[in-house]
Scaffold this motif. Sequence first.
Motif, PDB file in Angstrom:
ATOM      1  N   GLY A 185      -9.969   8.621   9.119  1.00  0.00           N
ATOM      2  CA  GLY A 185     -10.230   8.138  10.474  1.00  0.00           C
ATOM      3  C   GLY A 185      -9.712   6.752  10.770  1.00  0.00           C
ATOM      4  O   GLY A 185      -9.987   6.205  11.840  1.00  0.00           O
ATOM      5  N   ASN A 186      -8.942   6.161   9.899  1.00  0.00           N
ATOM      6  CA  ASN A 186      -8.414   4.806  10.089  1.00  0.00           C
ATOM      7  C   ASN A 186      -7.074   4.879  10.840  1.00  0.00           C
ATOM      8  O   ASN A 186      -6.029   5.162  10.247  1.00  0.00           O
ATOM      9  CB  ASN A 186      -8.233   4.130   8.725  1.00  0.00           C
ATOM     10  N   ASP A 187      -7.105   4.621  12.141  1.00  0.00           N
ATOM     11  CA  ASP A 187      -5.886   4.683  12.957  1.00  0.00           C
ATOM     12  C   ASP A 187      -4.918   3.562  12.625  1.00  0.00           C
ATOM     13  O   ASP A 187      -3.714   3.703  12.789  1.00  0.00           O
ATOM     14  CB  ASP A 187      -6.235   4.636  14.449  1.00  0.00           C
ATOM     15  N   HIS A 188      -5.432   2.444  12.155  1.00  0.00           N
ATOM     16  CA  HIS A 188      -4.554   1.329  11.789  1.00  0.00           C
ATOM     17  C   HIS A 188      -3.620   1.733  10.645  1.00  0.00           C
ATOM     18  O   HIS A 188      -2.452   1.342  10.611  1.00  0.00           O
ATOM     19  CB  HIS A 188      -5.370   0.096  11.394  1.00  0.00           C
ATOM     20  N   ALA A 189      -4.114   2.548   9.730  1.00  0.00           N
ATOM     21  CA  ALA A 189      -3.287   3.018   8.613  1.00  0.00           C
ATOM     22  C   ALA A 189      -2.130   3.868   9.146  1.00  0.00           C
ATOM     23  O   ALA A 189      -1.008   3.796   8.628  1.00  0.00           O
ATOM     24  CB  ALA A 189      -4.128   3.819   7.630  1.00  0.00           C
ATOM     25  N   PHE A 190      -2.396   4.660  10.191  1.00  0.00           N
ATOM     26  CA  PHE A 190      -1.305   5.464  10.772  1.00  0.00           C
ATOM     27  C   PHE A 190      -0.274   4.557  11.435  1.00  0.00           C
ATOM     28  O   PHE A 190       0.927   4.791  11.327  1.00  0.00           O
ATOM     29  CB  PHE A 190      -1.841   6.497  11.775  1.00  0.00           C
ATOM     30  N   ARG A 191      -0.725   3.500  12.107  1.00  0.00           N
ATOM     31  CA  ARG A 191       0.210   2.536  12.702  1.00  0.00           C
ATOM     32  C   ARG A 191       1.116   1.932  11.634  1.00  0.00           C
ATOM     33  O   ARG A 191       2.299   1.711  11.866  1.00  0.00           O
ATOM     34  CB  ARG A 191      -0.541   1.448  13.455  1.00  0.00           C
ATOM     35  N   LEU A 192       0.547   1.669  10.463  1.00  0.00           N
ATOM     36  CA  LEU A 192       1.350   1.123   9.358  1.00  0.00           C
ATOM     37  C   LEU A 192       2.406   2.138   8.905  1.00  0.00           C
ATOM     38  O   LEU A 192       3.551   1.762   8.622  1.00  0.00           O
ATOM     39  CB  LEU A 192       0.453   0.725   8.191  1.00  0.00           C
ATOM     40  N   MET A 204       0.852  -1.176   0.000  1.00  0.00           N
ATOM     41  CA  MET A 204       0.000   0.000   0.000  1.00  0.00           C
ATOM     42  C   MET A 204       0.902   1.246   0.000  1.00  0.00           C
ATOM     43  O   MET A 204       1.857   1.331   0.751  1.00  0.00           O
ATOM     44  CB  MET A 204      -0.886  -0.020   1.248  1.00  0.00           C
ATOM     45  N   SER A 205       0.606   2.201  -0.826  1.00  0.00           N
ATOM     46  CA  SER A 205       1.442   3.398  -0.956  1.00  0.00           C
ATOM     47  C   SER A 205       1.203   4.357   0.217  1.00  0.00           C
ATOM     48  O   SER A 205       0.192   4.287   0.915  1.00  0.00           O
ATOM     49  CB  SER A 205       1.145   4.102  -2.274  1.00  0.00           C
ATOM     50  N   ASP A 206       2.144   5.280   0.372  1.00  0.00           N
ATOM     51  CA  ASP A 206       2.026   6.279   1.434  1.00  0.00           C
ATOM     52  C   ASP A 206       0.772   7.128   1.247  1.00  0.00           C
ATOM     53  O   ASP A 206       0.072   7.435   2.210  1.00  0.00           O
ATOM     54  CB  ASP A 206       3.257   7.184   1.449  1.00  0.00           C
ATOM     55  N   ILE A 207       0.483   7.483   0.012  1.00  0.00           N
ATOM     56  CA  ILE A 207      -0.689   8.332  -0.265  1.00  0.00           C
ATOM     57  C   ILE A 207      -1.970   7.613   0.141  1.00  0.00           C
ATOM     58  O   ILE A 207      -2.859   8.212   0.760  1.00  0.00           O
ATOM     59  CB  ILE A 207      -0.712   8.754  -1.749  1.00  0.00           C
ATOM     60  N   ASP A 208      -2.056   6.312  -0.178  1.00  0.00           N
ATOM     61  CA  ASP A 208      -3.235   5.542   0.224  1.00  0.00           C
ATOM     62  C   ASP A 208      -3.365   5.506   1.742  1.00  0.00           C
ATOM     63  O   ASP A 208      -4.466   5.675   2.295  1.00  0.00           O
ATOM     64  CB  ASP A 208      -3.158   4.103  -0.317  1.00  0.00           C
ATOM     65  N   LEU A 209      -2.250   5.265   2.414  1.00  0.00           N
ATOM     66  CA  LEU A 209      -2.273   5.217   3.879  1.00  0.00           C
ATOM     67  C   LEU A 209      -2.689   6.568   4.459  1.00  0.00           C
ATOM     68  O   LEU A 209      -3.493   6.637   5.400  1.00  0.00           O
ATOM     69  CB  LEU A 209      -0.906   4.807   4.420  1.00  0.00           C
ATOM     70  N   ILE A 210      -2.148   7.646   3.908  1.00  0.00           N
ATOM     71  CA  ILE A 210      -2.472   8.988   4.405  1.00  0.00           C
ATOM     72  C   ILE A 210      -3.964   9.273   4.218  1.00  0.00           C
ATOM     73  O   ILE A 210      -4.624   9.798   5.124  1.00  0.00           O
ATOM     74  CB  ILE A 210      -1.598  10.053   3.705  1.00  0.00           C
ATOM     75  N   GLU A 211      -4.484   8.917   3.059  1.00  0.00           N
ATOM     76  CA  GLU A 211      -5.918   9.133   2.820  1.00  0.00           C
ATOM     77  C   GLU A 211      -6.759   8.346   3.824  1.00  0.00           C
ATOM     78  O   GLU A 211      -7.774   8.838   4.315  1.00  0.00           O
ATOM     79  CB  GLU A 211      -6.275   8.736   1.387  1.00  0.00           C
ATOM     80  N   ARG A 212      -6.338   7.142   4.138  1.00  0.00           N
ATOM     81  CA  ARG A 212      -7.080   6.332   5.116  1.00  0.00           C
ATOM     82  C   ARG A 212      -6.999   6.941   6.521  1.00  0.00           C
ATOM     83  O   ARG A 212      -7.966   6.921   7.261  1.00  0.00           O
ATOM     84  CB  ARG A 212      -6.555   4.900   5.123  1.00  0.00           C
ATOM     85  N   VAL A 213      -5.809   7.453   6.873  1.00  0.00           N
ATOM     86  CA  VAL A 213      -5.659   8.102   8.186  1.00  0.00           C
ATOM     87  C   VAL A 213      -6.582   9.307   8.257  1.00  0.00           C
ATOM     88  O   VAL A 213      -7.285   9.513   9.256  1.00  0.00           O
ATOM     89  CB  VAL A 213      -4.188   8.526   8.435  1.00  0.00           C
ATOM     90  N   LEU A 214      -6.600  10.109   7.198  1.00  0.00           N
ATOM     91  CA  LEU A 214      -7.449  11.295   7.181  1.00  0.00           C
ATOM     92  C   LEU A 214      -8.935  10.930   7.225  1.00  0.00           C
ATOM     93  O   LEU A 214      -9.758  11.722   7.694  1.00  0.00           O
ATOM     94  CB  LEU A 214      -7.144  12.150   5.949  1.00  0.00           C
TER      95      LEU A 214
END
Length: 181
Positions: free
Chosen positions: A13-20, A1-11
């Motif tokens: 509300g997905n805290d698990h994406a931030f942990r990643l 999963m790319s950084d941009i995808d993870l950032i979008e998920r964090v924004l």
Amino acid sequence: MSDIDLIERVLAGNDHAFRLLVEKYRNDVFRTIFAILRDSKEAEDASQEVFMKLYNSLSQYENQGFKTWMTRIAVNHAIDVKRKQERRREDVVGALEQQELGTPRDSVEKEVIAFDQRRLVQKKLNEVPENYREVIYGFYIEEKSYQQMAEEQNVQVKTIETKLYRARNWMKRNWKEDDFS
């Protein structure tokens, strides 16, 4: 999963994406901060603070190289921490000087001489290589034990003993008694 995808998920509300993201970059952030602070305990604390800053400012990220953006935040934070450490040391020295000046003296002349000597010692301490300065300051100025310094620096007591031994040898080689009179 790319950084941009993870950032979008964090924004979203997905805290698990931030942990990643944290797991992916924690070593990079730690190494960056440690290179500035040279203290693993301080670097660990600062790394956690950096990730909190990242989390709180992700909404301001503009998709222009996440690792570069993150590293810039880490470097700036580490520099701020280092400045605070230096200010604390200056405050301790200043408090010690104030205590000395506050005690009764036989004459004003003795006060001036004592102040000049402390200023000279502080100036000479600044000449000591940084890796030795910390142990000299800790042992002689702050009167810490080898054990205390080892715990603070997250190293073995033997490492502190070796640093102090080398620092004393450095001082013997580079300083003359006349330098302090």
